[in-house]
Design a protein around this motif. Structure first.
Motif, PDB file in Angstrom:
ATOM      1  N   VAL A  72     -40.962  31.232  64.808  1.00 58.84           N
ATOM      2  CA  VAL A  72     -40.635  30.206  63.804  1.00 58.84           C
ATOM      3  C   VAL A  72     -41.906  29.498  63.339  1.00 58.84           C
ATOM      4  CG1 VAL A  72     -39.450  28.020  63.410  1.00 58.84           C
ATOM      5  CG2 VAL A  72     -38.267  29.878  64.579  1.00 58.84           C
ATOM      6  N   ALA A  73     -42.798  29.159  64.261  1.00 59.80           N
ATOM      7  CA  ALA A  73     -44.035  28.472  63.888  1.00 59.80           C
ATOM      8  C   ALA A  73     -44.905  29.341  62.986  1.00 59.80           C
ATOM      9  CB  ALA A  73     -44.816  28.056  65.131  1.00 59.80           C
ATOM     10  N   ALA A  74     -44.821  30.653  63.152  1.00 60.92           N
ATOM     11  CA  ALA A  74     -45.629  31.568  62.346  1.00 60.92           C
ATOM     12  C   ALA A  74     -44.974  31.932  61.015  1.00 60.92           C
ATOM     13  CB  ALA A  74     -45.903  32.841  63.139  1.00 60.92           C
ATOM     14  N   ALA A  75     -43.729  31.524  60.794  1.00 61.23           N
ATOM     15  CA  ALA A  75     -42.981  31.929  59.596  1.00 61.23           C
ATOM     16  C   ALA A  75     -43.726  31.689  58.285  1.00 61.23           C
ATOM     17  CB  ALA A  75     -41.610  31.259  59.576  1.00 61.23           C
ATOM     18  N   PRO A  76     -44.311  30.515  58.051  1.00 62.80           N
ATOM     19  CA  PRO A  76     -45.014  30.328  56.778  1.00 62.80           C
ATOM     20  C   PRO A  76     -46.211  31.269  56.628  1.00 62.80           C
ATOM     21  CG  PRO A  76     -44.586  28.209  57.800  1.00 62.80           C
ATOM     22  CD  PRO A  76     -44.260  29.271  58.817  1.00 62.80           C
ATOM     23  N   ASP A  77     -46.925  31.541  57.734  1.00 62.98           N
ATOM     24  CA  ASP A  77     -48.068  32.449  57.683  1.00 62.98           C
ATOM     25  C   ASP A  77     -47.615  33.881  57.419  1.00 62.98           C
ATOM     26  OD1 ASP A  77     -49.961  30.375  58.404  1.00 62.98           O
ATOM     27  OD2 ASP A  77     -49.150  30.523  60.427  1.00 62.98           O
ATOM     28  N   LEU A  78     -46.529  34.282  58.064  1.00 56.88           N
ATOM     29  CA  LEU A  78     -45.992  35.628  57.855  1.00 56.88           C
ATOM     30  C   LEU A  78     -45.539  35.801  56.407  1.00 56.88           C
ATOM     31  CD1 LEU A  78     -43.981  35.899  61.185  1.00 56.88           C
ATOM     32  CD2 LEU A  78     -45.978  37.275  60.564  1.00 56.88           C
ATOM     33  N   LEU A  79     -44.853  34.791  55.876  1.00 58.87           N
ATOM     34  CA  LEU A  79     -44.393  34.854  54.489  1.00 58.87           C
ATOM     35  C   LEU A  79     -45.572  34.949  53.531  1.00 58.87           C
ATOM     36  CD1 LEU A  79     -42.187  34.788  52.345  1.00 58.87           C
ATOM     37  CD2 LEU A  79     -42.231  32.283  52.501  1.00 58.87           C
ATOM     38  N   ALA A  80     -46.585  34.141  53.740  1.00 59.77           N
ATOM     39  CA  ALA A  80     -47.750  34.157  52.850  1.00 59.77           C
ATOM     40  C   ALA A  80     -48.460  35.510  52.884  1.00 59.77           C
ATOM     41  CB  ALA A  80     -48.722  33.042  53.226  1.00 59.77           C
ATOM     42  N   ALA A  81     -48.636  36.073  54.074  1.00 59.02           N
ATOM     43  CA  ALA A  81     -49.301  37.377  54.185  1.00 59.02           C
ATOM     44  C   ALA A  81     -48.474  38.463  53.505  1.00 59.02           C
ATOM     45  CB  ALA A  81     -49.535  37.723  55.655  1.00 59.02           C
ATOM     46  N   ALA A 114     -49.604  40.718  50.308  1.00 63.09           N
ATOM     47  CA  ALA A 114     -49.605  42.178  50.396  1.00 63.09           C
ATOM     48  C   ALA A 114     -48.752  42.775  49.277  1.00 63.09           C
ATOM     49  CB  ALA A 114     -49.096  42.623  51.761  1.00 63.09           C
ATOM     50  N   TYR A 115     -47.585  42.185  49.053  1.00 62.78           N
ATOM     51  CA  TYR A 115     -46.719  42.665  47.977  1.00 62.78           C
ATOM     52  C   TYR A 115     -47.443  42.589  46.637  1.00 62.78           C
ATOM     53  CZ  TYR A 115     -43.012  43.064  44.590  1.00 62.78           C
ATOM     54  OH  TYR A 115     -42.257  43.472  43.514  1.00 62.78           O
ATOM     55  N   TYR A 116     -48.072  41.457  46.356  1.00 61.69           N
ATOM     56  CA  TYR A 116     -48.777  41.280  45.093  1.00 61.69           C
ATOM     57  C   TYR A 116     -49.870  42.341  44.937  1.00 61.69           C
ATOM     58  CZ  TYR A 116     -51.467  39.258  41.308  1.00 61.69           C
ATOM     59  OH  TYR A 116     -52.126  39.083  40.122  1.00 61.69           O
ATOM     60  N   LEU A 117     -50.632  42.556  46.002  1.00 63.22           N
ATOM     61  CA  LEU A 117     -51.730  43.515  45.948  1.00 63.22           C
ATOM     62  C   LEU A 117     -51.208  44.912  45.630  1.00 63.22           C
ATOM     63  CD1 LEU A 117     -54.789  44.014  46.396  1.00 63.22           C
ATOM     64  CD2 LEU A 117     -54.213  44.549  48.764  1.00 63.22           C
ATOM     65  N   PHE A 118     -50.155  45.335  46.331  1.00 62.77           N
ATOM     66  CA  PHE A 118     -49.638  46.678  46.107  1.00 62.77           C
ATOM     67  C   PHE A 118     -48.882  46.789  44.787  1.00 62.77           C
ATOM     68  CE2 PHE A 118     -50.389  46.809  50.689  1.00 62.77           C
ATOM     69  CZ  PHE A 118     -51.206  47.927  50.732  1.00 62.77           C
ATOM     70  N   ALA A 119     -48.203  45.733  44.377  1.00 62.72           N
ATOM     71  CA  ALA A 119     -47.464  45.756  43.118  1.00 62.72           C
ATOM     72  C   ALA A 119     -48.390  45.825  41.909  1.00 62.72           C
ATOM     73  CB  ALA A 119     -46.570  44.529  43.007  1.00 62.72           C
ATOM     74  N   HIS A 120     -49.603  45.344  42.067  1.00 58.76           N
ATOM     75  CA  HIS A 120     -50.544  45.325  40.951  1.00 58.76           C
ATOM     76  C   HIS A 120     -51.623  46.393  41.081  1.00 58.76           C
ATOM     77  CE1 HIS A 120     -48.478  41.488  40.502  1.00 58.76           C
ATOM     78  NE2 HIS A 120     -48.689  41.681  39.220  1.00 58.76           N
ATOM     79  N   GLY A 121     -51.314  47.431  41.805  1.00 59.19           N
ATOM     80  CA  GLY A 121     -52.140  48.626  41.757  1.00 59.19           C
ATOM     81  C   GLY A 121     -53.354  48.687  42.642  1.00 59.19           C
ATOM     82  N   VAL A 122     -53.238  48.339  43.911  1.00 58.90           N
ATOM     83  CA  VAL A 122     -54.369  48.533  44.799  1.00 58.90           C
ATOM     84  C   VAL A 122     -54.712  50.018  44.796  1.00 58.90           C
ATOM     85  CG1 VAL A 122     -53.001  48.857  46.898  1.00 58.90           C
ATOM     86  CG2 VAL A 122     -55.338  48.093  47.085  1.00 58.90           C
ATOM     87  N   GLY A 123     -55.975  50.282  44.738  1.00 57.62           N
ATOM     88  CA  GLY A 123     -56.435  51.666  44.748  1.00 57.62           C
ATOM     89  C   GLY A 123     -56.263  52.355  43.417  1.00 57.62           C
ATOM     90  N   ALA A 124     -55.837  51.620  42.382  1.00 60.44           N
ATOM     91  CA  ALA A 124     -55.622  52.236  41.079  1.00 60.44           C
ATOM     92  C   ALA A 124     -56.906  52.391  40.282  1.00 60.44           C
ATOM     93  CB  ALA A 124     -54.617  51.408  40.286  1.00 60.44           C
TER      94      ALA A 124
END
Length: 108
Positions: free
Chosen positions: A50-59, A63-73
């Motif tokens: 529970v204490a790590a929840a905000p950190d897990l959500l942010a990471a 990650a989603y943003y990076l992959f959704a916007h074409g990492v490695g493209a």
């Protein structure tokens, strides 16, 4: 990004509590939630998660943003973009590693 209480969240023992009940506090010391320790090992693991929840959500959001916007493209014609992608991926991996560790998890 997310709308959570002020982060980071931390675990604190309730003062004077013989059972060792604990609370999750935000950065301003406001109580986010409380855990009664009925099964200490399990309750401690849950409190860490529970204490790590905000950190897990942010990471995960990063990650989603990076992959959704074409990492490695990037193409070989743009080595600067490829370098930025690698640097950004490493930064997000470090965020994820820290969040996993805070949650009491292990890396695969």
């Amino acid at each position: 990004m997310s709308k959570t209480n002020h982060t980071p969240w931390t675990i604190a023992e309730l003062p004077g509590d013989a059972r060792g009940d604990c609370v999750i506090l935000d950065v301003e010391a406001y109580e986010v939630c409380c855990f009664r320790k009925y099964k200490p090992a399990l309750d401690e693991a849950n409190a860490k998660l529970v204490a790590a929840a905000p950190d897990l959500l942010a990471a995960l959001q990063e990650a989603y943003y990076l992959f959704a916007h074409g990492v490695g493209a990037s193409s070989s014609a743009d080595p600067d973009n490829a370098t930025r992608n690698v640097q950004e991926a490493r930064r997000i991996m470090a965020l994820a590693k820290d969040a996993i560790s805070k949650a009491g998890g292990k890396l695969p």
